[in-house]
Scaffold this active site. Structure first.
Site, PDB file in Angstrom:
ATOM      1  N   HIS A   1      -6.942 -34.189-102.203  1.00  0.00           N
ATOM      2  CA  HIS A   1      -8.129 -35.028-102.430  1.00  0.00           C
ATOM      3  C   HIS A   1      -8.380 -35.957-101.244  1.00  0.00           C
ATOM      4  O   HIS A   1      -8.363 -37.180-101.374  1.00  0.00           O
ATOM      5  CB  HIS A   1      -7.972 -35.821-103.737  1.00  0.00           C
ATOM      6  CG  HIS A   1      -8.037 -34.956-104.955  1.00  0.00           C
ATOM      7  ND1 HIS A   1      -6.916 -34.495-105.606  1.00  0.00           N
ATOM      8  CD2 HIS A   1      -9.100 -34.442-105.628  1.00  0.00           C
ATOM      9  CE1 HIS A   1      -7.283 -33.746-106.635  1.00  0.00           C
ATOM     10  NE2 HIS A   1      -8.596 -33.692-106.677  1.00  0.00           N
ATOM     11  N   ASN A   2      -8.607 -35.350-100.093  1.00  0.00           N
ATOM     12  CA  ASN A   2      -8.753 -36.116 -98.852  1.00  0.00           C
ATOM     13  C   ASN A   2     -10.178 -35.973 -98.290  1.00  0.00           C
ATOM     14  O   ASN A   2     -11.055 -35.410 -98.945  1.00  0.00           O
ATOM     15  CB  ASN A   2      -7.700 -35.612 -97.854  1.00  0.00           C
ATOM     16  CG  ASN A   2      -7.750 -34.086 -97.742  1.00  0.00           C
ATOM     17  OD1 ASN A   2      -8.828 -33.484 -97.783  1.00  0.00           O
ATOM     18  ND2 ASN A   2      -6.589 -33.454 -97.632  1.00  0.00           N
ATOM     19  N   PHE A   3     -10.366 -36.471 -97.072  1.00  0.00           N
ATOM     20  CA  PHE A   3     -11.704 -36.465 -96.479  1.00  0.00           C
ATOM     21  C   PHE A   3     -12.233 -35.036 -96.277  1.00  0.00           C
ATOM     22  O   PHE A   3     -13.434 -34.789 -96.399  1.00  0.00           O
ATOM     23  CB  PHE A   3     -11.675 -37.228 -95.151  1.00  0.00           C
ATOM     24  CG  PHE A   3     -13.019 -37.361 -94.503  1.00  0.00           C
ATOM     25  CD1 PHE A   3     -14.080 -38.000 -95.151  1.00  0.00           C
ATOM     26  CD2 PHE A   3     -13.244 -36.845 -93.227  1.00  0.00           C
ATOM     27  CE1 PHE A   3     -15.333 -38.117 -94.549  1.00  0.00           C
ATOM     28  CE2 PHE A   3     -14.485 -36.961 -92.607  1.00  0.00           C
ATOM     29  CZ  PHE A   3     -15.530 -37.590 -93.269  1.00  0.00           C
ATOM     30  N   LYS A   4     -11.342 -34.098 -95.995  1.00  0.00           N
ATOM     31  CA  LYS A   4     -11.800 -32.712 -95.797  1.00  0.00           C
ATOM     32  C   LYS A   4     -12.301 -32.117 -97.128  1.00  0.00           C
ATOM     33  O   LYS A   4     -13.233 -31.318 -97.142  1.00  0.00           O
ATOM     34  CB  LYS A   4     -10.690 -31.857 -95.200  1.00  0.00           C
ATOM     35  CG  LYS A   4     -10.383 -32.216 -93.750  1.00  0.00           C
ATOM     36  CD  LYS A   4      -9.454 -31.199 -93.119  1.00  0.00           C
ATOM     37  CE  LYS A   4      -8.733 -31.740 -91.894  1.00  0.00           C
ATOM     38  NZ  LYS A   4      -9.587 -32.354 -90.879  1.00  0.00           N
ATOM     39  N   HIS A   5     -11.653 -32.525 -98.220  1.00  0.00           N
ATOM     40  CA  HIS A   5     -12.138 -32.068 -99.532  1.00  0.00           C
ATOM     41  C   HIS A   5     -13.525 -32.672 -99.784  1.00  0.00           C
ATOM     42  O   HIS A   5     -14.439 -31.976-100.235  1.00  0.00           O
ATOM     43  CB  HIS A   5     -11.159 -32.471-100.636  1.00  0.00           C
ATOM     44  CG  HIS A   5     -11.696 -32.301-102.028  1.00  0.00           C
ATOM     45  ND1 HIS A   5     -11.984 -31.064-102.578  1.00  0.00           N
ATOM     46  CD2 HIS A   5     -12.033 -33.223-102.980  1.00  0.00           C
ATOM     47  CE1 HIS A   5     -12.455 -31.239-103.809  1.00  0.00           C
ATOM     48  NE2 HIS A   5     -12.508 -32.530-104.079  1.00  0.00           N
TER      49      HIS A   5
ATOM     50  N   HIS B   1     -17.410 -38.743-104.197  1.00  0.00           N
ATOM     51  CA  HIS B   1     -16.876 -38.435-105.532  1.00  0.00           C
ATOM     52  C   HIS B   1     -15.361 -38.592-105.716  1.00  0.00           C
ATOM     53  O   HIS B   1     -14.902 -38.693-106.841  1.00  0.00           O
ATOM     54  CB  HIS B   1     -17.312 -37.030-105.969  1.00  0.00           C
ATOM     55  CG  HIS B   1     -16.400 -35.961-105.478  1.00  0.00           C
ATOM     56  ND1 HIS B   1     -16.401 -35.507-104.191  1.00  0.00           N
ATOM     57  CD2 HIS B   1     -15.410 -35.280-106.110  1.00  0.00           C
ATOM     58  CE1 HIS B   1     -15.466 -34.597-104.042  1.00  0.00           C
ATOM     59  NE2 HIS B   1     -14.839 -34.440-105.200  1.00  0.00           N
ATOM     60  N   ASP B   2     -14.575 -38.623-104.632  1.00  0.00           N
ATOM     61  CA  ASP B   2     -13.113 -38.780-104.796  1.00  0.00           C
ATOM     62  C   ASP B   2     -12.580 -39.943-103.960  1.00  0.00           C
ATOM     63  O   ASP B   2     -11.386 -39.962-103.609  1.00  0.00           O
ATOM     64  CB  ASP B   2     -12.381 -37.479-104.401  1.00  0.00           C
ATOM     65  CG  ASP B   2     -12.208 -36.529-105.586  1.00  0.00           C
ATOM     66  OD1 ASP B   2     -12.126 -37.017-106.736  1.00  0.00           O
ATOM     67  OD2 ASP B   2     -12.172 -35.298-105.369  1.00  0.00           O
TER      68      ASP B   2
ATOM     69  N   ASP C   1     -17.399 -29.202-106.666  1.00  0.00           N
ATOM     70  CA  ASP C   1     -16.053 -29.801-106.680  1.00  0.00           C
ATOM     71  C   ASP C   1     -14.945 -28.746-106.797  1.00  0.00           C
ATOM     72  O   ASP C   1     -13.857 -28.925-106.270  1.00  0.00           O
ATOM     73  CB  ASP C   1     -15.969 -30.793-107.858  1.00  0.00           C
ATOM     74  CG  ASP C   1     -14.771 -31.709-107.746  1.00  0.00           C
ATOM     75  OD1 ASP C   1     -14.198 -31.835-106.652  1.00  0.00           O
ATOM     76  OD2 ASP C   1     -14.400 -32.332-108.768  1.00  0.00           O
TER      77      ASP C   1
END
Ligand SMILES: Nc1nc2c(ncn2[C@@H]2O[C@@H]3COP(=O)(O)O[C@H]3[C@H]2O)c(=O)[nH]1
Ligand SMILES: [Zn+2]
Length: 415
Positions: free
Chosen positions: A127-131, A167-168, A277
């Site tokens: 759940h990082n910036f790439k996601h 969103h995350d 998502d």
């Protein structure tokens, strides 16, 4: 077939945490220690790290027309781009959807906003910036593929893209079940009701509260109210415990879907962010498979922590129970396909772009599952044969039990 098994084995072995499977490597003794990566102090990005990326980002030039077009497709490969470049790509999305002009967003404010967003995604496996980027890029692709610009207004499009971006925010790598069971600060603050999603949304509006990063600062009060309501709704919809509720609502309105009906559009927006998502498996295998490794790494870290802290262990995260194929076959069959197929009922063109690739991924993981089962069976038989040879009574004379797959057992015994 041997080649296929070897290739699966190689892939499995390349995931450090999958050595637990015990098929190919020695099991280590004692309980698994959670990765030091997860220590709370190393979760946040360091000042040096973010400054370095910010400088790079600000020096970057615009992207080529070829990349602009590629960015609109679900085959886009995120692994080719570093974080500073990803921020530029996000900027391109806001520009090419005409948000800059329509909502009078100053370029420096957009840059500031994107930088703050980047800063507030943590250094965690999934759940990082790439996601964040992948989800936003899929949303962006869906907008173009379905020609949504001709069907809903720009405020709604801006809501959808910005919801995906935010969103995350500040995800710590532990899901809601953990937050609630461990009675974390977030669970206490939000009374166990979607603690993470409430937090992601709250952090988004913290960023937007600052004038220098408020991309909505030139919007009329009414427009801002609509956008805020929409973003909260979209981000809260990403809580998977609401999956059936939202999907059933969508199914019930599908036969009479009306793009002029606000309630219908609200449900569609929730479906679109949900699809984005969880859309990794709709991407090419070379893009999707590393994402699964990242997801399992985060899952295993959580279940390790749950074991260590004596909390209930989330079954689908348990390294003693879950493998790559077992994780995907169920998820694709029962979660992804039913959701994607409903969206494709509204937009038939998506069948080819996102449903077909997911079906292919299901076949791939089913094959992997079968290959692993065969490998396991062979291994058990080899072990049995070795044991019987080593036993003081000498080799057993009785027949070997027939393998379930019907393969000739002599093949493995004589090896
Ligand atoms: N098994 C599996 N789960 C996924 C995949 N993609 C997303 N998810 C799950 O779906 C969830 C969506 O919400 P979260 O981001 O909280 O956590 C995500 C994961 O738990 C996938 O490819 N495989
Ligand atoms: Zn997400």
């Amino acid at each position: 077939m041997k080649k296929q098994v070897d290739s699966f084995r190689e892939k499995l072995e390349s995931v450090e945490h999958l050595s637990w499977l015990g098929l190919f490597k020695e099991l280590s003794e004692g309980p698994h220690k959670p990765s030091p990566f997860y220590h709370k102090r190393t979760l946040r990005k360091t000042r040096e790290e973010v400054e370095h990326v910010r400088e790079k980002f600000l020096q970057m030039r615009q992207v080529s027309e070829e990349v602009r077009q590629y960015l609109k497709t679900p085959t886009f490969d995120n692994w080719q781009w570093e974080d500073a470049e990803i921020m530029v790509l996000l900027q391109v999305m806001y520009t090419d959807l005409d948000f800059i002009a329509t909502f009078n967003i100053e370029p420096e404010v957009l840059q500031h906003f994107l930088f703050e967003v980047y800063r507030r995604y943590n250094n965690i496996p999934f759940h990082n910036f790439k996601h964040c980027f992948c989800v936003t890029q899929m949303m962006y692709g869906l907008i173009w593929m379905t020609d949504l610009r001709s069907k809903i207004d720009s405020i709604e499009l801006l809501t959808m893209l910005t919801s995906a971006v935010c969103h995350d925010l500040d995800h710590t790598g532990y899901n809601n079940a953990y937050q609630i069971n461990a009675r974390t600060e977030l669970a206490l603050r939000y009374n166990d009701i979607s603690p993470l999603e409430n937090h992601h949304s709250a952090v988004a509006f913290e960023i937007l509260e600052k004038t220098e990063s408020n991309i909505f600062r030139n919007l009329a009060m009414e427009q801002y109210k609509r956008i805020r309501e929409g973003i909260i709704k979209c981000i809260l919809a990403t809580d998977m415990t609401r999956h059936n509720e939202i999907l059933n609502k969508f199914k019930s309105i599908l036969p009479v879907f009306d793009f002029n009906n606000k309630d219908h559009k609200d449900v569609l927006m929730m479906i679109l962010i949900k699809v984005s998502d969880i859309s990794n498996e709709a991407r090419p295998m070379e893009v999707a498979e590393p994402w699964l490794d990242c997801l399992l790494q985060e899952f295993y870290n959580q279940s390790d922590m749950e074991k260590l802290e004596g909390l209930p262990v989330t079954p689908f995260m348990d390294r003693d129970k879950v493998t790559k194929p077992s994780s995907q076959t169920g998820f694709i069959r029962f979660v992804l396909l039913p959701l994607f197929i409903e969206l494709a009922n509204l937009f038939p063109c998506l069948e080819q772009h996102i449903v077909d690739p997911v079906r292919k991924a299901l076949d791939y993981y089913m094959e992997m599952e079968k290959a692993l089962e065969r490998e396991k069976l062979n291994r058990t038989q080899n072990e049995k044969a070795t044991k019987s040879k080593e036993s003081p009574a000498g080799p057993q004379t009785g027949p070997d039990p027939q393998p379930a797959s019907g393969q000739a057992s002599s093949k493995t015994v004589t090896k």
